[in-house]
Every structure is written in structure tokens, then in C-alpha cells.
Design a protein around this motif. Structure first.
Motif, PDB file in Angstrom:
ATOM      1  N   SER A 208       0.845  -1.192   0.000  1.00 59.42           N
ATOM      2  CA  SER A 208       0.000   0.000   0.000  1.00 59.42           C
ATOM      3  C   SER A 208       0.874   1.233   0.000  1.00 59.42           C
ATOM      4  O   SER A 208       2.003   1.225   0.525  1.00 59.42           O
ATOM      5  CB  SER A 208      -0.915   0.022   1.233  1.00 59.42           C
ATOM      6  OG  SER A 208      -1.827  -1.056   1.214  1.00 59.42           O
ATOM      7  N   ALA A 209       0.372   2.296  -0.572  1.00 56.43           N
ATOM      8  CA  ALA A 209       1.105   3.552  -0.588  1.00 56.43           C
ATOM      9  C   ALA A 209       1.224   4.104   0.834  1.00 56.43           C
ATOM     10  O   ALA A 209       0.423   3.781   1.719  1.00 56.43           O
ATOM     11  CB  ALA A 209       0.403   4.557  -1.491  1.00 56.43           C
ATOM     12  N   GLU A 210       2.224   4.932   1.029  1.00 59.37           N
ATOM     13  CA  GLU A 210       2.464   5.496   2.349  1.00 59.37           C
ATOM     14  C   GLU A 210       1.242   6.280   2.840  1.00 59.37           C
ATOM     15  O   GLU A 210       0.677   7.099   2.108  1.00 59.37           O
ATOM     16  CB  GLU A 210       3.689   6.410   2.303  1.00 59.37           C
ATOM     17  CG  GLU A 210       4.092   6.958   3.654  1.00 59.37           C
ATOM     18  CD  GLU A 210       5.349   7.811   3.590  1.00 59.37           C
ATOM     19  OE1 GLU A 210       5.703   8.429   4.603  1.00 59.37           O
ATOM     20  OE2 GLU A 210       5.977   7.838   2.506  1.00 59.37           O
ATOM     21  N   GLY A 211       0.840   6.043   4.055  1.00 50.98           N
ATOM     22  CA  GLY A 211      -0.271   6.769   4.649  1.00 50.98           C
ATOM     23  C   GLY A 211      -1.642   6.189   4.371  1.00 50.98           C
ATOM     24  O   GLY A 211      -2.647   6.676   4.913  1.00 50.98           O
ATOM     25  N   VAL A 212      -1.717   5.156   3.526  1.00 47.60           N
ATOM     26  CA  VAL A 212      -3.010   4.548   3.195  1.00 47.60           C
ATOM     27  C   VAL A 212      -3.378   3.515   4.251  1.00 47.60           C
ATOM     28  O   VAL A 212      -2.620   2.581   4.516  1.00 47.60           O
ATOM     29  CB  VAL A 212      -2.965   3.893   1.799  1.00 47.60           C
ATOM     30  CG1 VAL A 212      -4.234   3.091   1.538  1.00 47.60           C
ATOM     31  CG2 VAL A 212      -2.780   4.954   0.729  1.00 47.60           C
ATOM     32  N   GLU A 213      -4.544   3.699   4.859  1.00 44.08           N
ATOM     33  CA  GLU A 213      -5.016   2.785   5.894  1.00 44.08           C
ATOM     34  C   GLU A 213      -6.407   2.268   5.540  1.00 44.08           C
ATOM     35  O   GLU A 213      -7.185   2.944   4.860  1.00 44.08           O
ATOM     36  CB  GLU A 213      -5.055   3.487   7.252  1.00 44.08           C
ATOM     37  CG  GLU A 213      -3.690   3.946   7.743  1.00 44.08           C
ATOM     38  CD  GLU A 213      -3.772   4.631   9.091  1.00 44.08           C
ATOM     39  OE1 GLU A 213      -4.901   4.775   9.612  1.00 44.08           O
ATOM     40  OE2 GLU A 213      -2.708   5.027   9.610  1.00 44.08           O
ATOM     41  N   ARG A 214      -6.703   1.093   6.032  1.00 40.22           N
ATOM     42  CA  ARG A 214      -7.994   0.471   5.754  1.00 40.22           C
ATOM     43  C   ARG A 214      -9.136   1.344   6.270  1.00 40.22           C
ATOM     44  O   ARG A 214      -9.123   1.771   7.429  1.00 40.22           O
ATOM     45  CB  ARG A 214      -8.058  -0.904   6.403  1.00 40.22           C
ATOM     46  CG  ARG A 214      -9.329  -1.682   6.065  1.00 40.22           C
ATOM     47  CD  ARG A 214      -9.377  -2.984   6.827  1.00 40.22           C
ATOM     48  NE  ARG A 214     -10.519  -3.790   6.421  1.00 40.22           N
ATOM     49  CZ  ARG A 214     -10.898  -4.923   7.035  1.00 40.22           C
ATOM     50  NH1 ARG A 214     -10.202  -5.365   8.075  1.00 40.22           N
ATOM     51  NH2 ARG A 214     -11.949  -5.586   6.606  1.00 40.22           N
ATOM     52  N   PRO A 215     -10.124   1.629   5.421  1.00 39.24           N
ATOM     53  CA  PRO A 215     -11.241   2.466   5.872  1.00 39.24           C
ATOM     54  C   PRO A 215     -12.154   1.702   6.824  1.00 39.24           C
ATOM     55  O   PRO A 215     -12.294   0.474   6.731  1.00 39.24           O
ATOM     56  CB  PRO A 215     -11.959   2.818   4.574  1.00 39.24           C
ATOM     57  CG  PRO A 215     -11.653   1.687   3.654  1.00 39.24           C
ATOM     58  CD  PRO A 215     -10.262   1.246   4.009  1.00 39.24           C
ATOM     59  N   SER A 216     -12.777   2.441   7.718  1.00 39.28           N
ATOM     60  CA  SER A 216     -13.737   1.829   8.641  1.00 39.28           C
ATOM     61  C   SER A 216     -15.170   2.100   8.220  1.00 39.28           C
ATOM     62  O   SER A 216     -16.086   1.398   8.651  1.00 39.28           O
ATOM     63  CB  SER A 216     -13.510   2.364  10.061  1.00 39.28           C
ATOM     64  OG  SER A 216     -13.638   3.786  10.085  1.00 39.28           O
ATOM     65  N   ALA A 217     -15.378   3.098   7.361  1.00 36.13           N
ATOM     66  CA  ALA A 217     -16.728   3.455   6.933  1.00 36.13           C
ATOM     67  C   ALA A 217     -17.320   2.348   6.070  1.00 36.13           C
ATOM     68  O   ALA A 217     -16.662   1.852   5.144  1.00 36.13           O
ATOM     69  CB  ALA A 217     -16.710   4.763   6.155  1.00 36.13           C
ATOM     70  N   PRO A 218     -18.562   1.932   6.336  1.00 34.28           N
ATOM     71  CA  PRO A 218     -19.178   0.866   5.528  1.00 34.28           C
ATOM     72  C   PRO A 218     -19.404   1.265   4.080  1.00 34.28           C
ATOM     73  O   PRO A 218     -19.631   0.400   3.229  1.00 34.28           O
ATOM     74  CB  PRO A 218     -20.510   0.614   6.243  1.00 34.28           C
ATOM     75  CG  PRO A 218     -20.787   1.875   6.998  1.00 34.28           C
ATOM     76  CD  PRO A 218     -19.451   2.407   7.401  1.00 34.28           C
ATOM     77  N   GLU A 219     -19.326   2.575   3.800  1.00 35.52           N
ATOM     78  CA  GLU A 219     -19.526   3.045   2.427  1.00 35.52           C
ATOM     79  C   GLU A 219     -18.329   2.748   1.522  1.00 35.52           C
ATOM     80  O   GLU A 219     -18.365   3.070   0.333  1.00 35.52           O
ATOM     81  CB  GLU A 219     -19.784   4.563   2.413  1.00 35.52           C
ATOM     82  CG  GLU A 219     -21.092   4.987   3.022  1.00 35.52           C
ATOM     83  CD  GLU A 219     -21.003   5.204   4.524  1.00 35.52           C
ATOM     84  OE1 GLU A 219     -21.995   5.678   5.108  1.00 35.52           O
ATOM     85  OE2 GLU A 219     -19.916   4.913   5.115  1.00 35.52           O
ATOM     86  N   ARG A 220     -17.309   2.118   2.070  1.00 38.27           N
ATOM     87  CA  ARG A 220     -16.096   1.859   1.289  1.00 38.27           C
ATOM     88  C   ARG A 220     -15.835   0.362   1.159  1.00 38.27           C
ATOM     89  O   ARG A 220     -15.975  -0.394   2.127  1.00 38.27           O
ATOM     90  CB  ARG A 220     -14.877   2.532   1.942  1.00 38.27           C
ATOM     91  CG  ARG A 220     -15.011   4.047   2.105  1.00 38.27           C
ATOM     92  CD  ARG A 220     -15.183   4.731   0.752  1.00 38.27           C
ATOM     93  NE  ARG A 220     -15.468   6.140   0.865  1.00 38.27           N
ATOM     94  CZ  ARG A 220     -14.562   7.117   0.768  1.00 38.27           C
ATOM     95  NH1 ARG A 220     -13.296   6.797   0.573  1.00 38.27           N
ATOM     96  NH2 ARG A 220     -14.928   8.366   0.858  1.00 38.27           N
ATOM     97  N   SER A 221     -15.446  -0.042  -0.042  1.00 39.05           N
ATOM     98  CA  SER A 221     -14.968  -1.416  -0.226  1.00 39.05           C
ATOM     99  C   SER A 221     -13.696  -1.608   0.585  1.00 39.05           C
ATOM    100  O   SER A 221     -12.908  -0.679   0.767  1.00 39.05           O
ATOM    101  CB  SER A 221     -14.696  -1.691  -1.705  1.00 39.05           C
ATOM    102  OG  SER A 221     -15.880  -1.667  -2.451  1.00 39.05           O
ATOM    103  N   GLY A 222     -13.499  -2.831   1.055  1.00 37.99           N
ATOM    104  CA  GLY A 222     -12.325  -3.113   1.870  1.00 37.99           C
ATOM    105  C   GLY A 222     -12.517  -2.835   3.336  1.00 37.99           C
ATOM    106  O   GLY A 222     -11.649  -3.178   4.148  1.00 37.99           O
ATOM    107  N   SER A 223     -13.631  -2.212   3.706  1.00 38.61           N
ATOM    108  CA  SER A 223     -13.919  -1.948   5.120  1.00 38.61           C
ATOM    109  C   SER A 223     -14.392  -3.239   5.788  1.00 38.61           C
ATOM    110  O   SER A 223     -14.676  -4.244   5.118  1.00 38.61           O
ATOM    111  CB  SER A 223     -14.995  -0.876   5.235  1.00 38.61           C
ATOM    112  OG  SER A 223     -16.236  -1.367   4.745  1.00 38.61           O
TER     113      SER A 223
END
Length: 562
Positions: A208-223
């Protein structure tokens, strides 16, 4: 052996090596050297200039050699006295001694003019000192390769000539060598690149690129709420779903309550596809997963649903996506898939078919799902893409009228010249309008823009909805590169140059092709608003598509993204 004897042997060997060159070829090559230093679309670092110069000189030498061969075939040559031959070589040497350094200085000067036009600090002329050395190496390598191909061709002619007449043997040998070269190059670009690069690109895609973290919002894929695993999204997919403005950030810019924008994504790893490109079946599977994510997040209840066709390994322009979300108050959903592990330059060389498959499959799948809903309960369907994404996304439509009939707007950014849809629209421009900014039916539904002011240029008719915007910079080599540059002068070089292109740029057979080809290498590494760098002005491009008639809001959004 004394040092003097060594120098003598070296000088003799050098003279013998130089005598193998055709004098007329060298003269023409010297002319091409001068032309290669002339300005192009973008400023180039010295090493790219060296490659462009080397390839241009090699082409010029080849032109001279072919011309001499043709004259000799017509038996129009004569044997010149040795004294005149020496004078000729001396004249070539003297001309080279003057021209080579002179045009190095002129080339550096022209490059600094181009740098000023795109807002880059000027470079020092001494940086160009390496151009001659590297260009000479390129010339020698290309000529050596060409001589090797000629020797193989001569050998094949001799072999075939044992059983067939000379004209037939020559024709068959040339055709055979041509076929072998085409097959070899095509194999290198498809199978070779895929085997050598795809594995390393897939490995790089796991990070992952620097500073990119897994989202917690359900509106996002990967959450945590998503059916798409975070690790399956790919590097660019993770950057996309983790990025963009939050509802609070949108509210702070617009001054109005905002929703959390929806971003859904399906990564290539989720379908376990190996190899360079995806077949239609696996792309359809990715599209189905994408629609499932749209359903899960309630995307079809948003005001705007945008389909983004990505570049090679799944990149979406952050400015283009965020500008849409800001202007629509977060009442948006953006959907995209990853169809390759390869970065765009390699995908461009090795596989231009998969972006088309992906563009059609994703749009058709989402469009059918939208049409299944009641007419008064459908989101406004938008589509956008940059570079290969624009190329692939437009292929979902049979033409502009189809695009207008099935979408509520589109934004195509930095479209490659080989895109059929773009070419058809550009070629149908109103008489008198330039190729760099075509006017189509007076600008009724489709408008081209290099900057925000072009969207409301004088003389355009009332703008009707749906609206399609083609955003392209005059200095973007991705838009203007074509094999036609080898031997044909394009309309954009018959017209006045764009505001960020040196007025001294002109079309030169063979040379301009190599200049623009090398311009592409760092086309996105220039300040926004030039080359292939499309940024915060995306807000001005989206505003008319969304019917946002609030210039202060557009300015605030633009400032927020800078």
C-alpha cells in the motif's frame, strides 16, 4: 610498442571504422541531429533528449543510405577522385565540429523556453553536455543492429537464390525477415512483457502507498462491512477507497450538510486471475462483484452514480473523483475495477484490448442494474476516465449519441490519440475549429477544454444536457502521439500552437515522432495544467456536467484540492 605506435594504430582503426559509413548518410544524419534539438510539446531532461537525438540521427542516416542506394540502382553515380573524397570528408568533419556544439547550446535554450511555458525552473546548458555521448551510443547501436539485419537478409537471399531467380529470392527474403521481425516484436510486447513484468508488478501490487489505511466506513470497499477483502483491492484500489473527502470536509468547503461519499472497488486478486489481461468472463465476474458492493452500500439511492474506468493497474485520478464528491455534497457513489497488474506504459504496449473489455463490461452491468429500478428512482449515471481509462470507458458506447442516451454526463481526461471514439468526435468537428480544441455541433452537448475558460468560449451555442467534456492539454503527448507522426503532418501542427507549447515547434518527418514519443516518458511529471498532469481544475470540468452554477463554490472546491 611505443605510445606513439599505439596512437597510430588507434587512429588507423578509427579511420577504417569511419570509412564504413556512407558520407551522404552522415550529412543527412547531421541535418536530423539539428532538427532533433528543436522544441517539442514538453521540456525533456538531457538523457531523454539524447535518446530522441540518437534515434533521429539513425533515421536520418538510414534515409541518406537508402537515397544513395536508389541512385546507384539507377546507375547515376560516378567514381569521384580520391582528392575530392578527402575534401568531402574534411567538409563533413568541419561542419560537424561547428554544428554539434552549436545545436547543443540551441537545444538547451529551446528546452528552457519550454520549461518556462509549463512553469519549471530553467536548467543549466552544461546539463546538455551528455547528449552527444549518449546519442552517439544510440546511433551506433541502431546502425549495428540494422547492419546485422542486412547481413542476415543477404545470407537468406543467397540461400534462396540457389533455387530461385534473383528478383524472387530478394523479395522472399525481405518478406521473410519482415515477418520474423514483426512476430518477434509483437511477441516481446505481449508475451515477453507479460512474463517478465507481470510477476514483479503483481508483487508490487500487494503493498500500500504510504499513509493509506484500511477504511472503517461501511460506504467503502475493503472496510470491515465489505465483502471485498482489503488485501484483494490492489495498491491503487486501496488508495482509492481510503482516499477522498469525508462528509465533514465536504461540509466545511460547501457550507452545507454532506453525506459520506461511497467508493466501491473490485480488485483483480478477488477473481484469482493470472496472466497479462483478463478475459471477458473474468471481467464480468469483477463487474458482478462491483454491483454487489453497490447494492450493499446503497449506491443506487444516491443522486449520482459514477463509473470510473481505471488505467493499467487500477488507478483513478484522485482530483477528478474528489471534485465530483465535493460538488455533489457527497451524494455520490463511484465504482471501479482493476483489470491489470501492469502500470499504464506497459499495459499500453502489451495489451490495449483489456481496457476495452473492462470498460464495456462494467458499464453494461451497472447500466442494466440501474435500468431495473423504477424510472423515478434511479441515480444519475455518470462516467469518467483518464488516459487508458478514457480509452476503455468510451468503448462502452457506439458513439456520442449512444453516450448521451445512456448517461447523464461524462468527463474524459487526457484521451490517448488511438481512441476510436475520440478520433471520430474530433474528426467530426465544425469547420474552422482547431484539433486541439474542437467544436462539435457548436458545443451543444460535447465540449473540449484545456482549461476552465474553454467551456464557455465565445461563439458556442447554448449548452444542453446531458453534457460531455473532453479535457485535454495542448502539451499532453499522450493525446497527440500517433504513428502517423512518422510521415504525416497532423492538423494540430498546422494550427496555431497551444498556450503552453513553444510556437517554434513544427512537424519534421521521423524526428517529431521520436520527440513526442520521448515526451510521453515524463508527461505526468510537470506542474498541473500541463502535459498529462490533470488536477484541481477537475472541479471546473465537473461543474457544468452536474449543472452546478456557483462559481464561488467551484473556486472553494478547487482551492481545497490544491
Amino acid at each position: 610498442m611505443t605510445r606513439t605506435d599505439q596512437r597510430g594504430r588507434i587512429a588507423t582503426a578509427l579511420r577504417r571504422w569511419c570509412s564504413r559509413f556512407e558520407p551522404i548518410g552522415l550529412v543527412v544524419g547531421l541535418v536530423f541531429y539539428c532538427w532533433s534539438m528543436s522544441p517539442s510539446l514538453l521540456p525533456r531532461p538531457w538523457y531523454l533528449q539524447a535518446v530522441a537525438t540518437g534515434l533521429s540521427v539513425a533515421c536520418g542516416y538510414g534515409v541518406g543510405v537508402v537515397a544513395v542506394w536508389g541512385v546507384r540502382r539507377m546507375e547515376l553515380t560516378r567514381e569521384w577522385p580520391e582528392r575530392l573524397r578527402r575534401w568531402g570528408w574534411s567538409a563533413i568533419g568541419a561542419a560537424a565540429a561547428v554544428v554539434l556544439p552549436l545545436f547543443l547550446v540551441l537545444g538547451a535554450w529551446w528546452q528552457n523556453i519550454s520549461r518556462e511555458l509549463v512553469g519549471i525552473e530553467p536548467s543549466q546548458s552544461r546539463d546538455y553536455a551528455g547528449v552527444f555521448v549518449v546519442a552517439a551510443i544510440v546511433v551506433v547501436l541502431v546502425i549495428t543492429l540494422a547492419r546485422g539485419i542486412r547481413r542476415v537478409t543477404d545470407l537468406l537471399i543467397a540461400l534462396i537464390g540457389r533455387v530461385l531467380p534473383p528478383p524472387v529470392s530478394r523479395g522472399l527474403a525481405v518478406v521473410a525477415i519482415g515477418v520474423v521481425l514483426v512476430v518477434a516484436i509483437e511477441g516481446l510486447l505481449t508475451t515477453g512483457i507479460s512474463r517478465i513484468s507481470n510477476g514483479s508488478a503483481a508483487a508490487a501490487d500487494t503493498g500500500s502507498a504510504e499513509g493509506v489505511e484500511r477504511p472503517s466506513a461501511p460506504e467503502r470497499s475493503g472496510s470491515p462491512a465489505s465483502d471485498e477483502a482489503w488485501d484483494s483491492l490492489g495498491r491503487e484500489g486501496r488508495t482509492f477507497v481510503a482516499g477522498g473527502p469525508t462528509s465533514d470536509e465536504i461540509t466545511s468547503v460547501t457550507g452545507r450538510p454532506a453525506l459520506t461519499p461511497i467508493r466501491v472497488y473490485a480488485g483483480r486478486k478477488s477473481v484469482d486471475a493470472d496472466g497479462l489481461g483478463l478475459g471477458r468472463a473474468t471481467v464480468d465476474s469483477l463487474a458482478d462483484r462491483l454491483v454487489a458492493e453497490l447494492d450493499r452500500t446503497g449506491a443506487f439511492d444516491r443522486e449520482y452514480l459514477a463509473i470510473a474506468t481505471t488505467t493499467g493497474r487500477g488507478w483513478v485520478n484522485a482530483s477528478v473523483a474528489s471534485a465530483l464528491e465535493y460538488l455533489a455534497g457527497g451524494d455520490t457513489a463511484i465504482a471501479a475495477i482493476q483489470y491489470s497488474y501492469l502500470p499504464s506504459p506497459l499495459a499500453f504496449l502489451a495489451d490495449r484490448n483489456t481496457p476495452l473489455i473492462a470498460g464495456r463490461a462494467v458499464f453494461e452491468t451497472v447500466y442494466r442494474r440501474v435500468q431495473d429500478r423504477p424510472e423515478n428512482n434511479r441515480p444519475k449515471l455518470l462516467t469518467f476516465g483518464e488516459s487508458l481509462g478514457s480509452y476503455g470507458g468510451q468503448d462502452a458506447f457506439s458513439g456520442v449519441q449512444d453516450m448521451l442516451a445512456r448517461t447523464d454526463g461524462a468527463l474524459w481526461v487526457g484521451t490517448p490519440n488511438f481512441s476510436e471514439q475520440w478520433s471520430r468526435v474530433t474528426d467530426s468537428r465544425d469547420p474552422g475549429s482547431p484539433e486541439i480544441l474542437p467544436v462539435v455541433y457548436g458545443g451543444q452537448n460535447v465540449r473540449f477544454a484545456a482549461g476552465p475558460s474553454d467551456l464557455d468560449a465565445p461563439g458556442l451555442v447554448d449548452w444542453e444536457s446531458p453534457r460531455i467534456v473532453y479535457w485535454q492539454h495542448p502539451s499532453d503527448p499522450i493525446v497527440w502521439w500517433s504513428f502517423d507522426l512518422l510521415f504525416g503532418k497532423p492538423d494540430w501542427l498546422r494550427e496555431p500552437r497551444g498556450v503552453d507549447v513553444d510556437k517554434g515547434m513544427t512537424w519534421i518527418p521521423l524526428v517529431t515522432f521520436w520527440q513526442v514519443t520521448l515526451d510521453m516518458a515524463l508527461a505526468a511529471e510537470v506542474p498541473e495544467g500541463h502535459g498529462h498532469a490533470y488536477g484541481a481544475d477537475a472541479a471546473s470540468m465537473w461543474a457544468p456536467i452536474l449543472n452546478v452554477d456557483d462559481s464561488e463554490l467551484v473556486d472553494r472546491v478547487t482551492d481545497a484540492m490544491r
